[in-house]
Design a protein around this motif. Structure first.
Motif, PDB file in Angstrom:
ATOM      1  N   ILE A  83      59.765 -52.365  23.698  1.00 18.21           N
ATOM      2  CA  ILE A  83      58.775 -53.251  23.068  1.00 18.21           C
ATOM      3  C   ILE A  83      58.418 -54.398  24.006  1.00 18.21           C
ATOM      4  CG2 ILE A  83      58.398 -54.864  21.152  1.00 18.21           C
ATOM      5  CD1 ILE A  83      60.252 -52.975  19.470  1.00 18.21           C
ATOM      6  N   THR A  93      52.321 -54.983  20.074  1.00 17.78           N
ATOM      7  CA  THR A  93      52.877 -53.948  19.196  1.00 17.78           C
ATOM      8  C   THR A  93      53.050 -54.455  17.769  1.00 17.78           C
ATOM      9  OG1 THR A  93      55.155 -54.562  19.744  1.00 17.78           O
ATOM     10  CG2 THR A  93      54.110 -52.882  21.119  1.00 17.78           C
ATOM     11  N   VAL A  95      55.201 -53.219  13.871  1.00 13.74           N
ATOM     12  CA  VAL A  95      56.212 -52.352  13.266  1.00 13.74           C
ATOM     13  C   VAL A  95      55.724 -51.914  11.893  1.00 13.74           C
ATOM     14  CG1 VAL A  95      58.614 -52.134  12.512  1.00 13.74           C
ATOM     15  CG2 VAL A  95      58.054 -53.566  14.496  1.00 13.74           C
ATOM     16  N   VAL A 101      57.105 -48.135  15.680  1.00 13.85           N
ATOM     17  CA  VAL A 101      56.394 -49.149  16.472  1.00 13.85           C
ATOM     18  C   VAL A 101      55.137 -48.528  17.081  1.00 13.85           C
ATOM     19  CG1 VAL A 101      56.544 -50.750  18.414  1.00 13.85           C
ATOM     20  CG2 VAL A 101      58.575 -50.302  16.998  1.00 13.85           C
TER      21      VAL A 101
END
Length: 414
Positions: A83, A93, A95, A101
């Motif tokens: 990440i 990114t 979640v 992700v």
């Protein structure tokens, strides 16, 4: 300056190239396609599920094959490192459910572009539409690679990240397996992984496109009654049978022992209700429906396309009046809602498999560096290895972690 040759411009290959070049290596990356990341482009339905945000220790429980081999590489370059790596490349990114992700943009092309920019910034020489046909090895030491046109490229280090056999349209044709076999490596049985499952019953067209959400599934051997897979999630009906994340994961766990008609898929469409609670609900709903038909009454409980299929299985007609259903008929409906069964007949082909199960035997590879124990200076990363995982970003994490390990090997004191 030492030269590193990376074969394959997918997830593992680009990661290996970036890490090698970042440490001062002269890196040449060969990709037989016209562009980098062709398979990466279609992962996650084009959204690219780059990893999973679970605790590092939880990664291992989602690895189907050879999870112990990954201890060094997962802790050496974890999901959190992945990440951070993409955030540093300018790929923000997010979640989602289940810890998955994705790039905020929902575009796999942003992941590929970010890695390609980094390769070029680090002066990785990218040679597209160049197929590597073989390895140059002398006295058990890598010398370089041989291109399909006969050109020999010398190298101090070669990283094979050629992928597997899945989605052959993206260039996954098994080149790497042929090369390592000639070098003396063992390749375990190759079979499709994370793919849809065909069914015997003639109902797919009636249910095609239907997704059953929040379902509990169980797959049992018809003879031994042994449960081989259990899970909770979505089941997608297709023209050939069933798919969806839950089924894809099941395919990797049961595929090795699935033969025609020897397994049954049990679907509980109302797992939150016990049999007794479901029967009481049916009693209330049918009484409240009065003279309305079963068809119109049950669409409040089940997806519209499932109603006629389920009623047919229960031996009932669509136009039967809800308040005239007998106790025995109500029991049949409840039984089919709690235990809708399908006979599994086989997996879908390589053309639809997300990953390859099987690959280079991992006891022939150093788990800390990904270096071959048979050929000095030869490293392997990604899907070419006998490693695979469930859906949820875990397979790409294998690519990032093994690519990182191969790229940094011999550089940072390894």
């Amino acid at each position: 300056m030492e030269r590193t040759v990376v074969v394959g411009g997918g997830a593992a290959g680009m990661m290996a190239a970036i890490q090698s070049a970042g440490a001062g290596q002269q890196v040449v990356l060969f990709e037989k396609n016209e562009k980098l990341g062709k398979k990466l482009f279609i992962t996650g339905k084009g959204r690219c599920n780059i990893t999973n945000a679970c605790d590092v220790s939880d990664l291992f429980s989602n690895i189907v094959t050879n999870h112990k081999f990954l201890y060094s590489s997962f802790y050496g370059f974890s999901n959190q490192d992945t990440i951070a790596f993409f955030e540093a490349l300018g790929v923000s990114t997010k979640v989602e459910r289940g810890g998955r992700v994705f790039p905020v943009s929902d575009k796999s092309s942003d992941v590929i572009r970010g890695m390609e920019r980094e390769c070029r910034r680090l002066n990785v020489k990218i040679r597209l539409q160049k197929r590597v046909a073989g390895l140059s090895i002398r006295d058990g030491i890598i010398q370089g690679v041989v291109l399909a046109d006969g050109e020999i490229i010398t190298a101090d280090k070669v990283i094979l990240a050629t992928g597997g056999m899945s989605y052959p349209s993206t260039g996954s044709s098994g080149d790497g397996y042929r090369m390592v076999k000639r070098a003396g490596h063992t390749v375990t049985k190759l079979r499709p992984g994370l793919t849809g499952i065909c069914i015997k019953e003639n109902i797919p067209q009636k249910l095609q496109g239907l997704t059953l959400k929040n379902s509990a599934v169980k797959i049992q051997n018809t003879e031994s009654k042994k449960t081989l897979f259990e899970g909770f999630g979505e089941v997608l009906f297709t023209h050939y049978g069933v798919s969806g994340p839950l089924i894809l994961s099941a395919s990797s766990q049961i595929g090795d022992c699935l033969t025609e008609n020897n397994m049954v898929l049990h679907i509980d469409m109302k797992p939150a209700l016990s049999q007794e609670q479901l029967k009481n609900k049916l009693i209330r709903d049918f009484e409240a429906a009065g003279g309305h038909s079963l068809k119109n009454t049950m669409i409040h409980m089940l997806p519209k396309s499932m109603v006629p299929v389920l009623l047919e299985r229960s031996g009932l007609k669509l136009d039967q009046k809800a308040n005239q259903i007998t106790k025995e008929e109500r029991q049949k409906i409840a039984d089919n809602i709690k235990n809708f069964t399908l006979t599994l007949t086989g997996l879908r082909s390589w053309d639809e498999a997300i990953i390859t199960r099987g690959g280079v035997q991992v006891d022939e590879i150093n788990p800390q560096t990904m270096e071959s124990k048979l050929v000095k200076g030869l490293y392997l990363a990604g899907e070419i290895l006998d490693l695979d995982a469930l859906t949820g970003g875990y397979n790409l994490q294998i690519a990032w972690s093994t690519g990182y390990a191969a790229g940094t090997a011999g550089i940072f004191g390894q």
